[in-house]
Design a protein around this motif. Sequence first.
Motif, PDB file in Angstrom:
ATOM      1  N   UNK A 199       1.743 -27.542 -10.848  1.00  0.00           N
ATOM      2  CA  UNK A 199       1.531 -28.401  -9.686  1.00  0.00           C
ATOM      3  C   UNK A 199       0.066 -28.834  -9.643  1.00  0.00           C
ATOM      4  N   UNK A 200      -0.136 -30.134  -9.476  1.00  0.00           N
ATOM      5  CA  UNK A 200      -1.493 -30.665  -9.414  1.00  0.00           C
ATOM      6  C   UNK A 200      -2.034 -31.128 -10.748  1.00  0.00           C
ATOM      7  N   UNK A 201      -1.302 -30.848 -11.830  1.00  0.00           N
ATOM      8  CA  UNK A 201      -1.751 -31.280 -13.157  1.00  0.00           C
ATOM      9  C   UNK A 201      -1.445 -32.764 -13.352  1.00  0.00           C
ATOM     10  N   UNK A 206       2.183 -37.428 -12.937  1.00  0.00           N
ATOM     11  CA  UNK A 206       2.814 -38.580 -13.594  1.00  0.00           C
ATOM     12  C   UNK A 206       4.337 -38.511 -13.501  1.00  0.00           C
ATOM     13  N   UNK A 207       4.902 -37.330 -13.734  1.00  0.00           N
ATOM     14  CA  UNK A 207       6.360 -37.188 -13.733  1.00  0.00           C
ATOM     15  C   UNK A 207       6.928 -37.248 -12.318  1.00  0.00           C
ATOM     16  N   UNK A 208       6.280 -36.619 -11.386  1.00  0.00           N
ATOM     17  CA  UNK A 208       6.800 -36.598 -10.012  1.00  0.00           C
ATOM     18  C   UNK A 208       6.720 -37.973  -9.358  1.00  0.00           C
ATOM     19  N   UNK A 209       5.809 -38.806  -9.825  1.00  0.00           N
ATOM     20  CA  UNK A 209       5.649 -40.145  -9.255  1.00  0.00           C
ATOM     21  C   UNK A 209       6.398 -41.211 -10.044  1.00  0.00           C
ATOM     22  N   UNK A 210       7.020 -40.823 -11.154  1.00  0.00           N
ATOM     23  CA  UNK A 210       7.761 -41.790 -11.948  1.00  0.00           C
ATOM     24  C   UNK A 210       6.876 -42.834 -12.603  1.00  0.00           C
ATOM     25  N   UNK A 211       5.774 -42.384 -13.195  1.00  0.00           N
ATOM     26  CA  UNK A 211       4.834 -43.305 -13.827  1.00  0.00           C
ATOM     27  C   UNK A 211       5.344 -43.780 -15.183  1.00  0.00           C
TER      28      UNK A 211
END
Length: 216
Positions: A199-201, A206-211
């Motif tokens: 968490x926080x990396x 990038x993955x949690x925001x769907x970049x």
Amino acid sequence: MLGAMMGDGAVLAAVAKMNRDRRDAEQEQPQAQPNVRTSQDPKRRLQYPCIVGTYSQIKSICSAAQCEGQAHHIIPDFTKRYGNREDGVAGRKRIPGMPTFNDGASICLNGMAAEEQSEHAEAHGADALIEGLGSGKSYYPAGTAPILLIAAEATNQLLMMKAGDIECIAKIRAAVAAELLPVNSNLLGRTTPDALPPIGSPQYDALSRGMTATRH
């Protein structure tokens, strides 16, 4: 921070080049690729029906399909989430824009994933190749890569395993195409099969925001 996004054409060109390089290497030295396990008994691959569909469609029939195995996500589900398997099945911590656990294109494979020399274990030989895509040398952040490249590695592993079974190869390709049709091919997928992003990396962010993918 992420810089300019890659276009779909660039990703497709990269996939095409990867496939050409692989074919050239196989012609020069026809042997198993590093980190990819191959079956000791390829004949058994054709001894049961090739059953392909979404995970929810086939999970309950694989064990009864004379393959004595399990349903296997063609594009590994770990690449579509930033949480653990339990999270993914429940619909938590999935990468925005990725298919659900049950909607992922899947195939019935002989044996269990942890069973040495089983067809299912052989399919997971692609995991190391996928991990290599996220080295951080080509895409930011490390531990991620465009889902189209991830899909190419996973699909090519199965196509190699099913070489000679034209009907099964067609089913695999069609299922993967159907799964990826609504997905942005530049969307970042996770490439670390055995490690969750902290968490926080940058990887988690990038993955949690769907970049989408950017190159160094």
